[in-house]
Motif scaffolding. Structure first.
Motif, PDB file in Angstrom:
ATOM      1  N   ILE A 166       6.573   0.839  -1.895  1.00 54.58           N
ATOM      2  CA  ILE A 166       7.872   0.823  -2.590  1.00 54.58           C
ATOM      3  C   ILE A 166       8.339   2.226  -2.950  1.00 54.58           C
ATOM      4  CG2 ILE A 166       7.675  -1.542  -3.453  1.00 54.58           C
ATOM      5  CD1 ILE A 166       7.129  -0.073  -6.252  1.00 54.58           C
ATOM      6  N   GLY A 167       7.537   3.252  -2.648  1.00 51.97           N
ATOM      7  CA  GLY A 167       7.987   4.608  -2.931  1.00 51.97           C
ATOM      8  C   GLY A 167       6.814   5.575  -2.919  1.00 51.97           C
ATOM      9  N   TYR A 226       4.757   7.201  -4.697  1.00 48.13           N
ATOM     10  CA  TYR A 226       3.975   7.357  -5.922  1.00 48.13           C
ATOM     11  C   TYR A 226       2.916   6.262  -5.887  1.00 48.13           C
ATOM     12  CZ  TYR A 226       7.788   4.123  -6.748  1.00 48.13           C
ATOM     13  OH  TYR A 226       8.715   3.139  -6.588  1.00 48.13           O
ATOM     14  N   LEU A 272       0.684   3.365  -7.752  1.00 43.23           N
ATOM     15  CA  LEU A 272       0.541   2.443  -8.885  1.00 43.23           C
ATOM     16  C   LEU A 272      -0.909   1.988  -8.967  1.00 43.23           C
ATOM     17  CD1 LEU A 272       3.663   1.105  -7.510  1.00 43.23           C
ATOM     18  CD2 LEU A 272       3.570   1.050  -9.980  1.00 43.23           C
ATOM     19  N   THR A 317       0.838  -1.192   0.000  1.00 39.50           N
ATOM     20  CA  THR A 317       0.000   0.000   0.000  1.00 39.50           C
ATOM     21  C   THR A 317       0.878   1.249   0.000  1.00 39.50           C
ATOM     22  OG1 THR A 317      -1.491   1.304   1.422  1.00 39.50           O
ATOM     23  CG2 THR A 317      -0.237  -0.415   2.514  1.00 39.50           C
TER      24      THR A 317
HETATM   25  N1  ADE Z   1       0.065   0.108  -4.482  1.00 43.94           N
HETATM   26  C1  ADE Z   1      -0.087   1.246  -5.192  1.00 43.94           C
HETATM   27  N2  ADE Z   1       0.968   2.046  -5.068  1.00 43.94           N
HETATM   28  C2  ADE Z   1       1.855   1.392  -4.255  1.00 43.94           C
HETATM   29  C3  ADE Z   1       3.144   1.703  -3.746  1.00 43.94           C
HETATM   30  N3  ADE Z   1       3.768   2.852  -4.027  1.00 43.94           N
HETATM   31  N4  ADE Z   1       3.739   0.808  -2.944  1.00 43.94           N
HETATM   32  C4  ADE Z   1       3.128  -0.356  -2.635  1.00 43.94           C
HETATM   33  N5  ADE Z   1       1.913  -0.706  -3.069  1.00 43.94           N
HETATM   34  C5  ADE Z   1       1.269   0.167  -3.876  1.00 43.94           C
END
Ligand code: ADE
Length: 222
Positions: free
Chosen positions: A129-130, A132, A134, A85
């Motif tokens: 993971i950062g 931003y 996804l 998340t």
């Molecule tokens: N789901 C949507 N964006 C994400 C992110 N940046 N890191 C992990 N899960 C995600």
């Protein structure tokens, strides 16, 4: 190690699991990766996995039942349950080393507009993971799995990840291969002289210089 990934889009993983180092790690039975469609756990007669948000608002929200039942059925005493998340803890190489010590990871990929908040109650770790957003957790789950699998014993040469960027909060030193001169650009002579002590010192200095220039924030962590 076993990694179970809960997703609504299993086909996204085909390339990831069937190429290169990850493929070989699976063939060598160093890791078992299971891609599980949590729609299969839905008790809804139409296998629905999402619904409109209470209180109104746009988009659909993943319902708790399929994901929580899937985790219940996969979980053992050795499992670590991870939710991907954008509001999780920001992932780094230290986390990869720590996850590589685990026996069993269950990774939940969120999707659509979000997931029911109660899913968090069965999770050990929330990872981002950062900074931003996804469209879903599939790419992040591949990134986490990749970083962990390459650290498992027998997957790649230990030497090669001891020198990875981010170990000891330093970026990696520059590397060169043949030819010695290309487009007028020369390989530093110290690398050609066979003096291992000098080469080691040069690499240490270059790693430090590169980190100072590109990522000074890493040095503040030492
Ligand atoms: N789901 C949507 N964006 C994400 C992110 N940046 N890191 C992990 N899960 C995600």
């Amino acid at each position: 190690m076993r990694i179970d990934i809960l997703t609504l889009f299993p086909n996204m993983f085909d390339g990831f699991l069937s190429e290169s180092i990850i493929k070989r790690a699976i063939e060598k039975k160093i890791v078992e990766v299971n891609i599980i469609n949590f729609r299969d756990y839905s008790c809804d007669p139409h296998h629905k996995v999402d619904d409109t948000p209470y209180g109104g608002g746009s988009g659909m929200v993943l319902t708790p039942q399929p994901i929580m039942d899937a985790v219940d059925s996969l979980k053992t005493d050795n499992s670590k349950v991870i939710l991907l998340t954008p509001d999780g803890k920001k992932y780094n190489q230290k986390d990869a080393y720590s996850l590589a010590q685990e026996k069993h990871l269950i990774i939940i990929c969120g999707h659509y507009e979000g997931f029911d908040e109660r899913i968090r109650s069965i999770v050990d770790l929330e990872i981002s993971i950062g900074d931003y957003v996804l469209t879903g957790g599939e790419l992040p789950s591949m990134i986490i799995s990749d970083t962990v699998i390459r650290l498992l014993d027998g997957v790649i040469d230990k030497e090669s990840h001891l020198n990875d960027s981010f170990n000891n909060n330093l970026l990696d030193y520059p590397t060169y291969t043949k030819p010695r001169v290309y487009r007028g650009l020369e390989v530093p002579s110290v690398l050609l002289n066979g003096n291992h002590k000098e080469i080691e010192e040069y690499r240490k200095e270059e790693a430090l210089k590169r980190t100072r220039e590109k990522r000074p924030d890493l040095l503040d962590r030492n």
